[in-house]
Design a protein around this motif. Structure first.
Motif, short mmCIF file in Angstrom:
data_model
loop_
_atom_site.label_atom_id
_atom_site.label_comp_id
_atom_site.label_asym_id
_atom_site.label_seq_id
_atom_site.Cartn_x
_atom_site.Cartn_y
_atom_site.Cartn_z
N ILE A 392 0.88 -1.18 0.00
CA ILE A 392 0.00 0.00 0.00
C ILE A 392 0.91 1.22 0.00
CG2 ILE A 392 -1.73 1.30 1.29
CD1 ILE A 392 -2.59 -1.44 2.53
N ASP A 393 1.79 1.27 1.00
CA ASP A 393 2.74 2.37 1.12
C ASP A 393 3.86 2.18 0.08
OD1 ASP A 393 1.14 2.25 3.38
OD2 ASP A 393 2.68 3.02 4.70
N VAL A 394 4.20 3.24 -0.60
CA VAL A 394 5.35 3.19 -1.50
C VAL A 394 6.60 3.00 -0.65
CG1 VAL A 394 6.69 4.43 -3.24
CG2 VAL A 394 4.20 4.69 -3.16
N ASN A 395 7.38 1.97 -0.97
CA ASN A 395 8.58 1.70 -0.19
C ASN A 395 9.56 0.93 -1.07
OD1 ASN A 395 10.58 0.98 1.64
ND2 ASN A 395 9.14 0.53 3.29
N TYR A 396 10.44 1.65 -1.73
CA TYR A 396 11.50 1.05 -2.54
C TYR A 396 12.58 0.58 -1.59
CZ TYR A 396 15.29 0.83 -6.03
OH TYR A 396 16.34 0.43 -6.84
N SER A 397 12.62 -0.74 -1.33
CA SER A 397 13.43 -1.29 -0.25
C SER A 397 14.86 -1.64 -0.66
CB SER A 397 12.76 -2.56 0.30
OG SER A 397 11.44 -2.28 0.72
N VAL A 398 15.17 -1.52 -1.94
CA VAL A 398 16.50 -1.92 -2.42
C VAL A 398 17.63 -1.18 -1.69
CG1 VAL A 398 17.96 -2.14 -4.47
CG2 VAL A 398 15.51 -2.61 -4.63
N PRO A 399 17.50 0.11 -1.37
CA PRO A 399 18.58 0.76 -0.62
C PRO A 399 18.91 0.05 0.70
CG PRO A 399 17.10 2.41 -1.51
CD PRO A 399 16.45 1.08 -1.74
N GLN A 400 17.90 -0.41 1.41
CA GLN A 400 18.14 -1.13 2.66
C GLN A 400 18.89 -2.42 2.39
OE1 GLN A 400 14.72 -2.97 4.53
NE2 GLN A 400 15.63 -2.81 6.57
N TRP A 401 18.47 -3.18 1.38
CA TRP A 401 19.13 -4.46 1.09
C TRP A 401 20.59 -4.25 0.70
CZ3 TRP A 401 14.78 -5.97 -2.87
CH2 TRP A 401 13.57 -6.13 -2.18
N ILE A 402 20.84 -3.22 -0.10
CA ILE A 402 22.21 -2.97 -0.54
C ILE A 402 23.09 -2.54 0.63
CG2 ILE A 402 23.62 -1.42 -1.97
CD1 ILE A 402 21.60 -1.83 -4.21
N ARG A 403 22.53 -1.77 1.55
CA ARG A 403 23.29 -1.44 2.77
C ARG A 403 23.66 -2.71 3.53
NH1 ARG A 403 19.49 2.75 3.26
NH2 ARG A 403 18.31 1.59 4.84
N MET A 404 22.73 -3.64 3.60
CA MET A 404 22.99 -4.85 4.36
C MET A 404 24.07 -5.71 3.71
SD MET A 404 21.04 -4.18 6.84
CE MET A 404 21.40 -5.61 7.83
N ILE A 405 24.02 -5.90 2.41
CA ILE A 405 25.00 -6.78 1.77
C ILE A 405 26.38 -6.14 1.74
CG2 ILE A 405 23.24 -7.93 0.38
CD1 ILE A 405 24.34 -6.44 -2.08
N ASN A 406 26.44 -4.82 1.92
CA ASN A 406 27.73 -4.12 1.96
C ASN A 406 28.19 -3.82 3.39
OD1 ASN A 406 28.72 -3.50 -0.88
ND2 ASN A 406 26.56 -2.91 -1.01
N THR A 407 27.54 -4.43 4.38
CA THR A 407 27.97 -4.29 5.76
C THR A 407 29.23 -5.12 5.99
OG1 THR A 407 25.71 -3.93 6.55
CG2 THR A 407 27.32 -4.70 8.16
N ASP A 408 30.20 -4.52 6.66
CA ASP A 408 31.45 -5.21 6.97
C ASP A 408 31.24 -6.10 8.20
OD1 ASP A 408 34.02 -6.08 7.37
OD2 ASP A 408 34.91 -4.09 7.50
#
Length: 675
Positions: A392-408
């Motif tokens: 319902i709510d617009v929420n492009y979640s890819v930024p969150q996922w990319i932050r996670m996979i690039n976490t050290d």
């Protein structure tokens, strides 16, 4: 009919006018090669010729110097485009990349591309009655009855009896869906819910496995392996045994026979996805065994056929006493699995959620990622917006996922320690590592309920294929392909909404990584204390003095000790812990000052007012697209934005009022807070 998503057929056919294709294969043609020819002739309606000299797009399948059988090149030779790869699958990926470049205007003069991740998978939480657990886009595209396209969550997970033919048999929709998957490089799909209910347990045997084969054959045309979620207690339920003990020879023989029969029918079957000892599902614990025992039993059955067991690490105490401050759900995955590191068979992969709780709006990285040093790991995401707005709510979640996979993770030096890389570095078999996500599609005309939610499906696939891409680049690709009718200004409007939508959602929902605060069961809309005295271990511990969960070693649950030493030290110290997950790690006073100089309580007020204003801005921006995109798309998003604004206001007012009443501290700017 259904939406073309990012493969607008009429636009592509127009852009491909004058293109003549030729396909050359150095070996016998397989099912994917036939599909490639069909895509050219039927999907694009382009000529396909036998004489290469007559063509200006040459597709060459055969031996190349590439290490990967999924890699492709696209290059320009004179007036011709040449697409090459070792296998028909690789060339199919190159073919779709060529279509993408045609729509986006990207150069194809000299392209080499190989997938970053080996397993690139979507998991369907579809049940055999056509319902979809945590689905927000209509009924299942795989199961159900033709013509019955809608489904509403009744507030429980009951699965109804649909007789002995649970499949939808909508081949046109299935082919289109497989095309979307392959076009973004996805190569595996689990077709049924990990919470195996109703006929789901029987999908592994006659007569339903023959119907699974119909679905699997379509996916196989597109180079996609089919997996089944299996019920750990199946030997008792289906096989007439008195046990499902993974060390019992009769149980092992039963599973081996089932695997033999499946592969005899579906030679390219991927394997089994398993949820065990979790949220009421049976598992090895009930027999005094551990998860390595359970997973390895299934691995033994699949190994002769090259199959993979994907074993979910989502195991925790779902009957927690809220009075018990020592039990911490965040610890559970590490506590259950770390001691088993190195004991899993080479064809087992642990599927580990990216965060330690459950796909919240903001979480730290799961400690098993990098923490498992001799085990194959697949990182799990959730495309379906269970906690992120229900599409319902617009929420492009890819930024969150990319932050996670690039976490050290701190578990390996340099870039090897990043989450996306460490899973390969620590694998027993790097070919059995990768990314998986719970899918968000259904029978709605636009597949995803909200037209803009298509970007998360697209973005997940692109992130799997190339994990060096940034979220903005992926978003620009999706907009160009999905809205080819829009000019630069129109695309900028869509981009402005989507690119900020994930942060906006974070702003008006649960603050600073504390999580949840949603309506129980449904997980949409605010209910600040909805889970505070429940059994699920999802607490915020707000009181008159402060808010947050103490997960430190010094005074809390000790969760921070599960990280590598440098990361553990950072999270342990309230002065160095990141603001975005501060309340996940620490219980702090409302007057605690964040790194930006704002107090916690003022941050809560500011972000919740800001979140609502951002959504108001989205409504106004979207209205500028009226008449510039198809009415159906405009109306769909417009209606959703109206509902999002109402929800954001409710979140703002409930959160701000709750914390004002708790703290007694007013908003510095004097804005309205309902007391």
């Amino acid at each position: 009919m259904f939406d073309d998503m990012w493969l607008p057929q009429e636009t592509l056919r127009s852009l491909m006018e004058g293109r003549v294709f030729h396909v050359a294969s150095s070996g016998p043609e397989d099912r994917t090669c036939v599909r490639l020819r069909t895509e050219i002739i039927e999907f694009l309606r382009c000529p396909l010729v036998g004489d290469a000299s007559q063509a200006n797009v040459l597709l060459r399948i055969g031996d190349t110097a590439f290490d990967s059988d999924e890699a492709y090149t696209i290059r320009r030779t004179g007036d011709a485009i040449v697409i090459e790869g070792n296998t028909s699958r690789a060339v199919l990926y190159g073919f779709y990349a060529f279509l993408r470049a045609t729509l986006t205007g990207e150069s194809v003069d000299d392209v080499y591309s190989a997938p970053s991740q080996a397993i690139r998978m979507v998991d369907h939480w579809d049940q055999t009655d056509g319902s979809v657990e945590r689905g927000y886009s209509g009924a299942s595209i795989l199961f159900g009855t033709l013509g019955e396209d809608t489904w509403e969550d009744p507030g429980n997970f009951t699965v109804h009896d649909r007789g002995m033919d649970p499949f939808r048999h909508d081949r046109a929709r299935l082919v289109a869906y497989a095309r979307f998957l392959a076009s973004v490089g996805l190569n595996a799909v689990a077709i049924n819910n990990v919470n195996v209910r109703g006929l789901g347990a029987s999908l592994i045997e006659h007569p339903l496995i023959e119907q699974v084969k119909e679905v699997a054959d379509v996916f196989d045309e597109f180079g996609i392996a089919t997996y089944l979620s299996v019920f750990f207690g199946a030997p008792r339920r289906l096989g007439g045994l008195d046990t499902s003990d993974p060390l019992d020879p009769r149980v092992r023989a039963w599973w081996a026979a089932k695997a033999d029969a499946i592969y005899a029918l579906i030679p390219r079957f991927g394997g089994f996805l398993v949820k065990a000892d979790s949220e009421g599902e049976p598992g090895p614990y009930q027999y005094g065994r551990d998860h390595a025992d359970g997973a390895n039993m299934l691995a033994e059955a699949l190994a002769p056929h090259g199959g993979t067991v994907i074993w979910r690490a989502f195991v925790y105490n779902s009957s927690q006493d809220w009075r018990d401050r020592g039990t911490d759900r965040a610890r559970a995955a590490f506590d259950n699995f770390k001691a088993l590191d190195g004991r899993f068979a080479p064809n087992v992969a642990l599927q580990v959620k990216f965060g330690p709780i459950d796909f919240q709006n903001c979480e730290p990285l799961n400690t098993l990622i990098g923490g498992m040093e001799r085990t194959n790991v697949v990182i799990e995401f959730e495309i379906t917006a269970e906690y992120l707005g229900h599409q319902i709510d617009v929420n492009y979640s890819v930024p969150q996922w990319i932050r996670m996979i690039n976490t050290d993770t701190g578990r390996e030096p340099g870039e090897e320690g990043l989450a996306k890389n460490v899973i390969r570095a620590h694998a027993v078999d790097a070919g059995r590592t990768g990314f998986a996500a719970v899918q968000n599609v259904g029978m709605d005309r636009n597949w995803t309920g909200n037209k803009l939610a298509q970007a998360n499906f697209y973005g997940f696939g692109r992130m799997c294929w190339d994990d060096e891409l940034d979220a903005g680049r992926i978003l620009d690709e999706w907009i160009a392909q999905t809205f080819p009718v829009l000019d630069g200004e129109g695309r900028s409007i869509v981009r402005a909404i989507q690119a900020t939508s994930n942060q906006t959602y974070i702003d008006y929902t649960a603050p600073l990584g504390v999580g949840f605060m949603t309506v129980p069961h449904y997980h949409y809309g605010p209910s600040v204390d909805g889970y505070e005295y429940d059994r699920w271990g999802t607490y915020h511990f707000a009181d008159r003095d402060g808010v947050g969960v103490d997960r430190t070693q010094a005074t809390g649950t000790g969760y921070t000790a599960q990280y590598a030493p440098a990361l553990a030290a950072r999270y342990e110290d309230v002065a160095t812990a990141p603001d975005e997950t501060l309340l996940f790690f620490h219980h702090v006073p409302y007057t605690h000052v964040l790194h930006d100089g704002t107090s916690v309580i003022q941050h809560i007020y500011d972000t919740h007012f800001r979140g609502v204003e951002n959504v108001r801005g989205y409504v106004e921006q979207w209205d500028r697209l009226r008449g510039r995109i198809p009415d159906e798309d405009f109306d769909n998003v417009n209606e959703r934005l109206g509902r999002q604004l109402a929800s954001a206001i409710e979140w703002r007012d409930q959160i701000n009022t709750f914390f004002y009443r708790m703290s007694g501290i007013p908003d510095e700017q004097g804005r309205t807070i309902h007391r």
